[in-house]
Design a protein around this motif. Structure first.
Motif, PDB file in Angstrom:
ATOM      1  N   ALA A  64      37.331  65.322  39.753  1.00 48.78           N
ATOM      2  CA  ALA A  64      36.664  64.722  41.028  1.00 48.78           C
ATOM      3  C   ALA A  64      36.008  65.690  41.497  1.00 48.78           C
ATOM      4  N   VAL A  65      36.484  66.877  41.404  1.00 49.33           N
ATOM      5  CA  VAL A  65      35.348  68.611  42.298  1.00 49.33           C
ATOM      6  C   VAL A  65      34.152  67.942  41.884  1.00 49.33           C
ATOM      7  N   ALA A  66      33.836  68.056  40.379  1.00 50.78           N
ATOM      8  CA  ALA A  66      32.004  68.300  39.550  1.00 50.78           C
ATOM      9  C   ALA A  66      31.873  66.450  39.897  1.00 50.78           C
ATOM     10  N   LEU A  67      32.757  65.709  40.631  1.00 46.98           N
ATOM     11  CA  LEU A  67      31.544  64.176  40.304  1.00 46.98           C
ATOM     12  C   LEU A  67      30.911  64.129  41.989  1.00 46.98           C
ATOM     13  N   PRO A  68      29.852  63.063  42.330  1.00 47.40           N
ATOM     14  CA  PRO A  68      29.733  62.361  43.590  1.00 47.40           C
ATOM     15  C   PRO A  68      30.541  61.877  44.275  1.00 47.40           C
ATOM     16  N   GLN A  69      30.835  62.222  45.630  1.00 46.66           N
ATOM     17  CA  GLN A  69      31.862  61.345  46.729  1.00 46.66           C
ATOM     18  C   GLN A  69      31.637  60.314  47.068  1.00 46.66           C
ATOM     19  N   TRP A  70      32.122  59.085  45.988  1.00 46.95           N
ATOM     20  CA  TRP A  70      31.004  57.667  46.044  1.00 46.95           C
ATOM     21  C   TRP A  70      31.939  57.265  47.449  1.00 46.95           C
ATOM     22  N   ARG A  71      31.210  56.668  48.015  1.00 48.51           N
ATOM     23  CA  ARG A  71      31.472  55.229  48.906  1.00 48.51           C
ATOM     24  C   ARG A  71      31.458  54.462  48.752  1.00 48.51           C
ATOM     25  N   ALA A  72      32.952  53.610  49.861  1.00 52.63           N
ATOM     26  CA  ALA A  72      32.528  52.242  49.629  1.00 52.63           C
ATOM     27  C   ALA A  72      31.475  51.751  50.432  1.00 52.63           C
ATOM     28  N   PHE A  73      31.026  50.375  50.204  1.00 53.49           N
ATOM     29  CA  PHE A  73      29.546  49.608  49.993  1.00 53.49           C
ATOM     30  C   PHE A  73      29.839  48.252  50.955  1.00 53.49           C
ATOM     31  N   ALA A  74      29.878  48.282  52.760  1.00 51.06           N
ATOM     32  CA  ALA A  74      30.278  46.859  53.069  1.00 51.06           C
ATOM     33  C   ALA A  74      29.993  46.021  52.253  1.00 51.06           C
ATOM     34  N   GLU A  75      31.205  44.932  52.129  1.00 51.05           N
ATOM     35  CA  GLU A  75      31.819  43.249  51.262  1.00 51.05           C
ATOM     36  C   GLU A  75      31.557  42.678  51.867  1.00 51.05           C
ATOM     37  N   GLU A  76      31.645  41.632  51.377  1.00 57.11           N
ATOM     38  CA  GLU A  76      32.991  40.062  52.170  1.00 57.11           C
ATOM     39  C   GLU A  76      33.982  40.755  52.420  1.00 57.11           C
ATOM     40  N   PRO A  77      34.947  39.996  52.743  1.00 55.02           N
ATOM     41  CA  PRO A  77      36.566  40.655  52.922  1.00 55.02           C
ATOM     42  C   PRO A  77      37.396  40.483  52.507  1.00 55.02           C
ATOM     43  N   ALA A  78      38.153  40.788  51.414  1.00 55.40           N
ATOM     44  CA  ALA A  78      39.335  40.301  50.968  1.00 55.40           C
ATOM     45  C   ALA A  78      40.583  39.271  52.163  1.00 55.40           C
ATOM     46  N   ARG A  79      40.375  38.066  51.540  1.00 60.95           N
ATOM     47  CA  ARG A  79      41.081  36.914  52.567  1.00 60.95           C
ATOM     48  C   ARG A  79      41.690  36.128  51.300  1.00 60.95           C
ATOM     49  N   ARG A  80      43.179  35.737  51.529  1.00 58.74           N
ATOM     50  CA  ARG A  80      43.501  34.433  50.741  1.00 58.74           C
ATOM     51  C   ARG A  80      42.568  33.808  50.499  1.00 58.74           C
ATOM     52  N   LEU A  81      41.938  33.389  49.340  1.00 61.34           N
ATOM     53  CA  LEU A  81      41.705  32.068  49.666  1.00 61.34           C
ATOM     54  C   LEU A  81      41.944  30.369  49.388  1.00 61.34           C
ATOM     55  N   PRO A  82      42.072  29.564  50.105  1.00 60.25           N
ATOM     56  CA  PRO A  82      43.024  27.864  49.934  1.00 60.25           C
ATOM     57  C   PRO A  82      42.961  28.007  48.413  1.00 60.25           C
ATOM     58  N   GLU A  83      44.423  27.224  47.450  1.00 61.70           N
ATOM     59  CA  GLU A  83      44.221  27.714  46.416  1.00 61.70           C
ATOM     60  C   GLU A  83      42.819  26.187  46.278  1.00 61.70           C
ATOM     61  N   ALA A  84      42.804  25.976  44.549  1.00 61.28           N
ATOM     62  CA  ALA A  84      42.318  25.055  43.806  1.00 61.28           C
ATOM     63  C   ALA A  84      42.355  23.851  44.662  1.00 61.28           C
ATOM     64  N   ALA A  85      41.685  22.799  44.752  1.00 64.18           N
ATOM     65  CA  ALA A  85      41.819  20.792  44.953  1.00 64.18           C
ATOM     66  C   ALA A  85      42.018  20.784  43.290  1.00 64.18           C
ATOM     67  N   ALA A  86      41.703  21.093  42.511  1.00 68.79           N
ATOM     68  CA  ALA A  86      41.246  21.185  40.900  1.00 68.79           C
ATOM     69  C   ALA A  86      42.597  22.096  40.252  1.00 68.79           C
ATOM     70  N   VAL A  87      43.704  21.153  39.736  1.00 64.63           N
ATOM     71  CA  VAL A  87      44.583  21.660  38.896  1.00 64.63           C
ATOM     72  C   VAL A  87      44.332  22.205  37.778  1.00 64.63           C
ATOM     73  N   ALA A  88      44.614  23.247  37.129  1.00 64.69           N
ATOM     74  CA  ALA A  88      43.867  23.324  35.909  1.00 64.69           C
ATOM     75  C   ALA A  88      45.158  23.258  34.611  1.00 64.69           C
ATOM     76  N   GLN A  89      44.690  21.887  33.543  1.00 65.06           N
ATOM     77  CA  GLN A  89      45.763  21.438  32.411  1.00 65.06           C
ATOM     78  C   GLN A  89      45.462  22.450  31.436  1.00 65.06           C
ATOM     79  N   GLU A  90      47.187  23.030  31.034  1.00 69.27           N
ATOM     80  CA  GLU A  90      46.734  23.661  29.982  1.00 69.27           C
ATOM     81  C   GLU A  90      48.228  23.714  29.592  1.00 69.27           C
ATOM     82  N   PRO A  91      48.027  23.140  28.542  1.00 74.12           N
ATOM     83  CA  PRO A  91      49.269  22.981  27.519  1.00 74.12           C
ATOM     84  C   PRO A  91      49.776  23.985  26.981  1.00 74.12           C
ATOM     85  N   GLY A  92      50.420  24.346  25.915  1.00 77.58           N
ATOM     86  CA  GLY A  92      51.073  25.354  24.968  1.00 77.58           C
ATOM     87  C   GLY A  92      51.196  27.339  26.378  1.00 77.58           C
ATOM     88  N   HIS A  93      50.911  28.006  25.300  1.00 75.36           N
ATOM     89  CA  HIS A  93      51.881  29.104  25.849  1.00 75.36           C
ATOM     90  C   HIS A  93      50.979  30.303  26.301  1.00 75.36           C
TER      91      HIS A  93
END
Length: 243
Positions: free
Chosen positions: A27-56
């Motif tokens: 970490a000493v020898a590497l650039p000090q990275w900074r975070a870039f502005a992003e869309e904020p994390a959020r708990r998005l709504p559940e999917a209306a289309a539910v996956a149908q996945e038989p098996g393991h």
């Protein structure tokens, strides 16, 4: 050291990866990275289309910029037994980091997620992916990394995954949850090629690395905050056999 610009950061990352592969990470020898502005994390709504996945066990391939963070998030998701960093979207002949870094191979840095649909379905995997793992409105960029190899993409493995992926992207766009349209592409039929060993478990092995601390650790904290019921404390590491 001067903070790298967004373009410079993308160029420096191969040097950091080479150092990691040689065991020279400091970490000493590497650039000090900074975070870039992003869309904020959020708990998005559940999917209306539910996956149908038989098996393991099933598998899904997603791409959301640097694979370190995406892998690190899904290694902590309950129901995921394995998350592997790699490449998807191009051919086997150029599925290596040196080639993919050029941005001209067609590959994106991607993660293959193995999950138990009895615990977490594909649509629920996508909900977590879009909620915390990336900014889905960014075009050919995530955080400090730019280029088509850092695009956000879904690589459905069958018709059911393609149906669910398309429906969820359309649902999120229709809800106008973001200031810009979702840029995540849906690219069926792509093969997955695991990345080099030094990329695997990178976030778990180097939690204090400046790039991880600035860009990827916040994603894991967002997972823990927004989806505590979906979070495992210990990661499912590639370097350790599944329990």
């Amino acid at each position: 050291m001067t903070q790298p610009t967004q373009r410079t950061a993308g160029r420096l990352r191969p040097l950091i990866l080479a150092a990691a592969g040689l065991g020279l990470l400091s970490a000493v020898a590497l650039p000090q990275w900074r975070a870039f502005a992003e869309e904020p994390a959020r708990r998005l709504p559940e999917a209306a289309a539910v996956a149908q996945e038989p098996g393991h066990l099933r598998s899904a391939i997603v791409a959301g910029g640097c694979f370190w963070g995406v892998q690190g998030v899904f290694q902590h998701v309950r129901g995921v037994s394995r998350a592997v960093s790699g490449y998807a979207g191009g051919s086997q002949t150029d599925a290596d980091y040196a080639s993919v870094s050029s941005g001209g191979t067609g590959h994106a840095e991607a993660v293959e997620i193995t999950y138990d649909p009895a615990v977490i379905r594909y649509d629920e995997v996508l909900r977590i992916f879009f909620s915390v793992a990336l900014d889905p409105t960014a075009v050919n960029r995530q955080g400090p990394d730019t280029g088509r190899q850092y695009r956000s993409a879904l690589f459905p493995r069958d018709a059911e995954q393609a149906r669910v992926a398309g429906a969820y992207v359309a649902q999120l766009d229709a809800a106008r949850l973001y200031g810009r349209p979702i840029a995540t592409t849906i690219e069926p039929g792509a093969a997955f090629y695991p990345a080099e060993a030094y990329h695997q478990d990178f976030m778990a092995a180097h939690p204090n690395h400046p790039y991880i601390a600035a860009n990827d650790a916040p994603k894991l904290r967002d997972l823990q905050r927004l989806f505590p019921e979906r979070t495992n404390a210990a990661p499912a590491l590639v370097g350790r056999p599944p329990a």
